[in-house]
Motif scaffolding. Structure first.
Motif, PDB file in Angstrom:
ATOM      1  N   LEU A   1       0.829  -1.204   0.000  1.00  0.00           N
ATOM      2  CA  LEU A   1       0.000   0.000   0.000  1.00  0.00           C
ATOM      3  C   LEU A   1       0.866   1.257   0.000  1.00  0.00           C
ATOM      4  CD1 LEU A   1      -2.716   1.462   0.250  1.00  0.00           C
ATOM      5  CD2 LEU A   1      -2.561   1.154   2.738  1.00  0.00           C
ATOM      6  N   SER A   2       1.939   1.235   0.793  1.00  0.00           N
ATOM      7  CA  SER A   2       2.838   2.392   0.845  1.00  0.00           C
ATOM      8  C   SER A   2       3.512   2.620  -0.496  1.00  0.00           C
ATOM      9  CB  SER A   2       3.894   2.170   1.935  1.00  0.00           C
ATOM     10  OG  SER A   2       4.818   3.231   1.963  1.00  0.00           O
ATOM     11  N   ARG A   3       3.929   1.527  -1.166  1.00  0.00           N
ATOM     12  CA  ARG A   3       4.560   1.682  -2.479  1.00  0.00           C
ATOM     13  C   ARG A   3       3.575   2.259  -3.501  1.00  0.00           C
ATOM     14  NH1 ARG A   3       7.242  -3.189  -0.962  1.00  0.00           N
ATOM     15  NH2 ARG A   3       5.566  -4.431  -1.894  1.00  0.00           N
ATOM     16  N   MET A   4       2.317   1.843  -3.404  1.00  0.00           N
ATOM     17  CA  MET A   4       1.316   2.379  -4.324  1.00  0.00           C
ATOM     18  C   MET A   4       1.086   3.874  -4.076  1.00  0.00           C
ATOM     19  SD  MET A   4      -2.656   1.206  -4.890  1.00  0.00           S
ATOM     20  CE  MET A   4      -3.146   1.962  -3.326  1.00  0.00           C
ATOM     21  N   GLN A   5       1.034   4.278  -2.810  1.00  0.00           N
ATOM     22  CA  GLN A   5       0.834   5.696  -2.491  1.00  0.00           C
ATOM     23  C   GLN A   5       2.027   6.539  -2.932  1.00  0.00           C
ATOM     24  OE1 GLN A   5       0.083   5.423   1.719  1.00  0.00           O
ATOM     25  NE2 GLN A   5      -2.128   5.110   1.457  1.00  0.00           N
ATOM     26  N   GLN A   6       3.231   6.010  -2.731  1.00  0.00           N
ATOM     27  CA  GLN A   6       4.424   6.733  -3.177  1.00  0.00           C
ATOM     28  C   GLN A   6       4.457   6.863  -4.702  1.00  0.00           C
ATOM     29  OE1 GLN A   6       7.818   4.734  -1.526  1.00  0.00           O
ATOM     30  NE2 GLN A   6       7.273   5.213   0.593  1.00  0.00           N
ATOM     31  N   ALA A   7       4.036   5.801  -5.386  1.00  0.00           N
ATOM     32  CA  ALA A   7       3.994   5.855  -6.840  1.00  0.00           C
ATOM     33  C   ALA A   7       2.974   6.888  -7.321  1.00  0.00           C
ATOM     34  CB  ALA A   7       3.668   4.476  -7.406  1.00  0.00           C
ATOM     35  N   GLN A   8       1.836   6.981  -6.608  1.00  0.00           N
ATOM     36  CA  GLN A   8       0.829   7.976  -6.970  1.00  0.00           C
ATOM     37  C   GLN A   8       1.372   9.394  -6.772  1.00  0.00           C
ATOM     38  OE1 GLN A   8      -2.542   7.551  -8.212  1.00  0.00           O
ATOM     39  NE2 GLN A   8      -2.009   9.697  -8.601  1.00  0.00           N
ATOM     40  N   ALA A   9       2.102   9.626  -5.676  1.00  0.00           N
ATOM     41  CA  ALA A   9       2.700  10.935  -5.440  1.00  0.00           C
ATOM     42  C   ALA A   9       3.730  11.273  -6.519  1.00  0.00           C
ATOM     43  CB  ALA A   9       3.341  10.973  -4.057  1.00  0.00           C
ATOM     44  N   SER A  10       4.482  10.269  -6.960  1.00  0.00           N
ATOM     45  CA  SER A  10       5.469  10.508  -8.015  1.00  0.00           C
ATOM     46  C   SER A  10       4.792  10.884  -9.325  1.00  0.00           C
ATOM     47  CB  SER A  10       6.341   9.255  -8.210  1.00  0.00           C
ATOM     48  OG  SER A  10       7.077   8.969  -7.033  1.00  0.00           O
ATOM     49  N   VAL A  11       3.657  10.244  -9.608  1.00  0.00           N
ATOM     50  CA  VAL A  11       2.916  10.581 -10.817  1.00  0.00           C
ATOM     51  C   VAL A  11       2.392  12.021 -10.734  1.00  0.00           C
ATOM     52  CG1 VAL A  11       0.828  10.081 -12.153  1.00  0.00           C
ATOM     53  CG2 VAL A  11       2.316   8.217 -11.408  1.00  0.00           C
ATOM     54  N   ASP A  12       1.861  12.394  -9.579  1.00  0.00           N
ATOM     55  CA  ASP A  12       1.378  13.772  -9.408  1.00  0.00           C
ATOM     56  C   ASP A  12       2.510  14.773  -9.599  1.00  0.00           C
ATOM     57  OD1 ASP A  12      -1.093  12.692  -8.877  1.00  0.00           O
ATOM     58  OD2 ASP A  12      -0.885  12.837  -6.688  1.00  0.00           O
ATOM     59  N   GLU A  13       3.671  14.461  -9.052  1.00  0.00           N
ATOM     60  CA  GLU A  13       4.836  15.340  -9.215  1.00  0.00           C
ATOM     61  C   GLU A  13       5.237  15.456 -10.676  1.00  0.00           C
ATOM     62  OE1 GLU A  13       9.403  15.777  -7.440  1.00  0.00           O
ATOM     63  OE2 GLU A  13       8.242  13.943  -7.133  1.00  0.00           O
ATOM     64  N   ALA A  14       5.173  14.353 -11.414  1.00  0.00           N
ATOM     65  CA  ALA A  14       5.518  14.368 -12.825  1.00  0.00           C
ATOM     66  C   ALA A  14       4.527  15.213 -13.622  1.00  0.00           C
ATOM     67  CB  ALA A  14       5.571  12.945 -13.371  1.00  0.00           C
ATOM     68  N   GLN A  15       3.260  15.173 -13.239  1.00  0.00           N
ATOM     69  CA  GLN A  15       2.268  15.997 -13.925  1.00  0.00           C
ATOM     70  C   GLN A  15       2.539  17.480 -13.696  1.00  0.00           C
ATOM     71  OE1 GLN A  15      -0.013  15.003 -16.070  1.00  0.00           O
ATOM     72  NE2 GLN A  15       0.605  12.857 -15.813  1.00  0.00           N
ATOM     73  N   VAL A  16       2.976  17.826 -12.474  1.00  0.00           N
ATOM     74  CA  VAL A  16       3.349  19.223 -12.205  1.00  0.00           C
ATOM     75  C   VAL A  16       4.544  19.621 -13.063  1.00  0.00           C
ATOM     76  CG1 VAL A  16       4.221  20.799 -10.448  1.00  0.00           C
ATOM     77  CG2 VAL A  16       2.405  19.179  -9.874  1.00  0.00           C
ATOM     78  N   ALA A  17       5.513  18.719 -13.202  1.00  0.00           N
ATOM     79  CA  ALA A  17       6.686  19.007 -14.030  1.00  0.00           C
ATOM     80  C   ALA A  17       6.289  19.233 -15.486  1.00  0.00           C
ATOM     81  CB  ALA A  17       7.698  17.877 -13.925  1.00  0.00           C
ATOM     82  N   ILE A  18       5.298  18.481 -15.966  1.00  0.00           N
ATOM     83  CA  ILE A  18       4.802  18.693 -17.328  1.00  0.00           C
ATOM     84  C   ILE A  18       4.192  20.083 -17.455  1.00  0.00           C
ATOM     85  CG2 ILE A  18       3.055  17.962 -18.991  1.00  0.00           C
ATOM     86  CD1 ILE A  18       3.508  15.110 -18.123  1.00  0.00           C
ATOM     87  N   GLY A  19       3.407  20.466 -16.443  1.00  0.00           N
ATOM     88  CA  GLY A  19       2.795  21.790 -16.472  1.00  0.00           C
ATOM     89  C   GLY A  19       3.831  22.901 -16.489  1.00  0.00           C
ATOM     90  N   VAL A  20       4.888  22.754 -15.681  1.00  0.00           N
ATOM     91  CA  VAL A  20       5.950  23.771 -15.648  1.00  0.00           C
ATOM     92  C   VAL A  20       6.680  23.828 -16.984  1.00  0.00           C
ATOM     93  CG1 VAL A  20       8.130  24.409 -14.561  1.00  0.00           C
ATOM     94  CG2 VAL A  20       6.223  23.609 -13.152  1.00  0.00           C
ATOM     95  N   ALA A  21       6.972  22.666 -17.556  1.00  0.00           N
ATOM     96  CA  ALA A  21       7.665  22.632 -18.845  1.00  0.00           C
ATOM     97  C   ALA A  21       6.809  23.255 -19.946  1.00  0.00           C
ATOM     98  CB  ALA A  21       8.034  21.200 -19.206  1.00  0.00           C
ATOM     99  N   GLN A  22       5.512  22.973 -19.926  1.00  0.00           N
ATOM    100  CA  GLN A  22       4.616  23.567 -20.914  1.00  0.00           C
ATOM    101  C   GLN A  22       4.529  25.080 -20.732  1.00  0.00           C
ATOM    102  OE1 GLN A  22       2.695  21.848 -23.522  1.00  0.00           O
ATOM    103  NE2 GLN A  22       2.773  24.020 -24.094  1.00  0.00           N
TER     104      GLN A  22
END
Length: 297
Positions: free
Chosen positions: A127-148
Motif C-alpha cells: 500500500l505504501s509503495r502504491m501511495q508513493q507511486a501515486q505521489a510521483s505521478v502527481d509530481e511528474a504531472q506538475v513538471a509537465i505543467g511547468v515545462a509547458q
C-alpha cells in the motif's frame, strides 16, 4: 477760463489713464500670482517594462523601434528547442512513473485477494509503495505543467496597446529572465501633470475643467482635475544620527511657493494628435462658472 478747462481735462485724462493702468496692472499681477494656471506641465503615461519569464536566444522579432503595438501582439520569440526537449523529458518521466504506479496497484490488489496468506506487514508495504507511486505521478504531472508553461513563455506578447521604445530586441540577442528587454508606452494612460504653486491650490477642486496647450501645438486639449497630490518631499528635513529630525538651520527671507502635482485627465484627444510622454504643457483651470459640483480633498 478756457485754459482752466483745458488743465482740468488734462488732469482728468491723466487720472483716468493712471486708474486704467493700475487696473490692468492689478489684473496682470492677480493672474500671474493667484490664477490657477501653470506653464510647468508635463504629458505623462504609464510605461510598461516587458521582461521575459525565461532565458534564451531571440530567434524571431516581429516589431521595429517605436512601432505601434496592440494588446496580445507577439513582439519576439525566444529559442524554443531547449524548452520543447524539457517538455518531452517531463512527459517521458510521467509515463515511466505511471507504469510504476500501475505495477504497484496490481501488487497491492493481489496481496489483498490473498487474504491471510500474506503477512499484514507485506500488505502495508505494498500500500505504501502504491501511495508513493501515486505521489510521483502527481509530481511528474506538475513538471509537465511547468515545462509547458516555460515553452509558452518563450513567446513574448505586448501587455497593452501602445508604442515601443526606441530599441526593439535584435535577432540572436540573448535575453535573461526577469530583465526588461523593451518597454511599451500605454496609450490608454496618457494624462497631464500640472505643477501648481501652493498659493493657487485654493482655486482648484476635483472635477474642475482644465485647458491644456502643448508647446509647439496650435490645438487646445481639454480635461478635468482627477487628483491632487497628498504630499511632497521636504528637502530641508532629514534624519540625524539619533533618529531625530535634522532641520536645516538656514532660513531664506524670500520663501518660494512649493509646487504641488495636480493630475489632469484628458477628455478628448483629436485623431492623429501626437501624444508623447514628457512633452511640455501649459495647464489652465477654467473659471468656476460651468464647473461640475465637487469638493476638494
Amino acid at each position: 477760463m478756457r485754459k482752466s478747462l483745458f488743465s482740468f481735462a488734462q488732469v482728468l485724462l491723466t487720472v483716468i489713464v493712471v486708474l486704467v493702468a493700475a487696473a490692468v496692472l492689478w489684473r496682470v499681477v492677480s493672474y500671474y500670482m493667484f490664477a490657477p494656471w501653470t506653464r510647468d506641465g508635463r504629458v505623462r503615461a504609464d510605461v510598461v517594462q516587458v521582461a521575459p519569464d525565461v532565458s534564451g536566444l531571440v530567434t524571431r522579432v516581429n516589431v521595429t523601434d517605436n512601432a505601434p503595438v496592440t494588446h496580445g501582439q507577439v513582439l519576439f520569440v525566444i529559442d524554443q528547442a531547449r524548452y520543447s526537449l524539457a517538455l518531452q523529458e517531463a512527459r517521458a518521466t510521467a509515463a515511466q512513473r505511471e507504469a510504476t504506479l500501475a505495477q504497484a496497484r496490481r501488487e497491492y490488489a493481489r496481496n489483498r485477494t490473498l487474504g491471510e496468506l500474506v503477512a499484514h506487514e507485506t500488505l502495508e508495504e505494498s500500500l505504501s509503495r502504491m501511495q508513493q507511486a501515486q505521489a510521483s505521478v502527481d509530481e511528474a504531472q506538475v513538471a509537465i505543467g511547468v515545462a509547458q508553461l516555460n515553452l509558452d513563455r518563450t513567446v513574448i506578447a505586448s501587455p497593452v496597446d501602445g508604442y515601443l521604445n526606441d530599441r526593439a530586441p535584435r535577432l540572436g540577442e540573448f535575453v535573461t529572465a526577469g530583465h526588461a528587454v523593451l518597454s511599451v508606452v500605454d496609450t490608454a494612460s496618457f494624462h497631464v501633470d500640472g505643477y501648481f504653486e501652493e498659493t493657487k491650490l485654493r482655486h482648484i477642486r476635483l472635477g474642475q475643467k482644465a485647458t491644456i496647450e502643448l508647446m509647439g501645438e496650435s490645438i487646445v486639449l481639454h480635461g478635468h482635475v482627477r487628483s491632487i497630490a497628498a504630499g511632497i518631499e521636504d528637502r530641508d528635513r532629514d534624519q540625524g544620527r539619533n533618529l531625530l529630525p535634522d532641520v536645516n538651520p538656514a532660513f531664506s527671507w524670500v520663501r518660494l511657493a512649493q509646487r504641488i502635482p495636480v493630475g489632469i485627465a484628458l477628455d478628448d484627444v483629436p485623431a492623429g494628435f501626437l501624444m508623447i510622454a514628457g512633452r511640455t504643457a501649459t495647464v489652465s483651470i477654467d473659471p468656476p462658472g460651468d464647473q461640475p459640483h465637487g469638493g476638494g480633498r
